[in-house]
Design an enzyme around this catalytic site. Structure first.
Site, mmCIF file in Angstrom:
data_model
loop_
_atom_site.group_PDB
_atom_site.id
_atom_site.type_symbol
_atom_site.label_atom_id
_atom_site.label_comp_id
_atom_site.label_asym_id
_atom_site.label_seq_id
_atom_site.Cartn_x
_atom_site.Cartn_y
_atom_site.Cartn_z
ATOM 1 N N GLY A 44 45.064 59.726 1.721
ATOM 2 C CA GLY A 44 43.717 60.233 2.020
ATOM 3 C C GLY A 44 42.995 58.901 2.867
ATOM 4 O O GLY A 44 42.532 59.405 3.966
ATOM 5 N N CYS A 45 43.422 57.722 2.270
ATOM 6 C CA CYS A 45 42.627 56.439 3.213
ATOM 7 C C CYS A 45 43.237 56.502 4.374
ATOM 8 O O CYS A 45 42.667 55.836 5.238
ATOM 9 C CB CYS A 45 42.884 55.475 2.264
ATOM 10 S SG CYS A 45 41.864 55.642 0.599
#
Length: 155
Positions: A44-45
């Site tokens: 996600g990051c």
């Protein structure tokens, strides 16, 4: 210390970053998008950082800079920046100075255990160094576009 509130100026701070120190002085003269993410090189990051990377020219056209923040080390940030070809600075908030200032440390469930970590959050700071908008508990899809719209609407 209580977290900075919308409509308030950002208090003094200074943290190491991939392009030198990042401090309160860097907030003056242009809008700043400060996004907090849990960890370098996680799915996600990585997606969120790539989305900000790809949109940077449009943010700059609207008079804004982008700064990513996590508790990772400067060395980790350098590797992440190189691998993802990030075109903006990442602040290494290893002592949680910024995390505390913006109140992004939360208890989270990870694999059935309670862990203390960063709640994915983004903050828009105006050219005078005042917090004007915040997004907490961010979901990555569509987030960068929403922030860009807010930046473009900000006088």
């Amino acid at each position: 210390m209580t977290a900075v509130q919308t409509g308030s100026p950002i208090p003094e701070f200074s943290v190491p970053a991939t392009r030198g120190q990042f401090s309160t002085a860097d907030l003056k003269g242009r809008k700043t998008v400060l996004y907090f993410y849990p960890k370098d090189s996680t799915p996600g990051c990585t997606t969120e950082s790539q989305n900000f990377r790809d949109a940077l020219p449009r943010f700059e056209a609207a008079g804004a800079q982008i700064i990513g923040v996590s508790r990772d080390s400067l060395a980790s940030h350098q590797r992440f920046t190189e691998k993802q070809e990030l075109n903006f600075s990442l602040a290494a908030d290893t002592d949680e100075t910024l995390c505390q200032l913006f109140g992004v440390i939360k208890m989270k469930n990870m694999y059935g255990k309670q862990v203390r970590g960063i709640e994915r959050s983004t903050f828009l700071i105006d050219a005078q160094g005042v917090l004007v908008q915040e997004w907490r508990g961010v979901k990555v899809p569509g987030h960068v576009e929403a922030v860009l719209q807010a930046v473009q609407q900000q006088a």
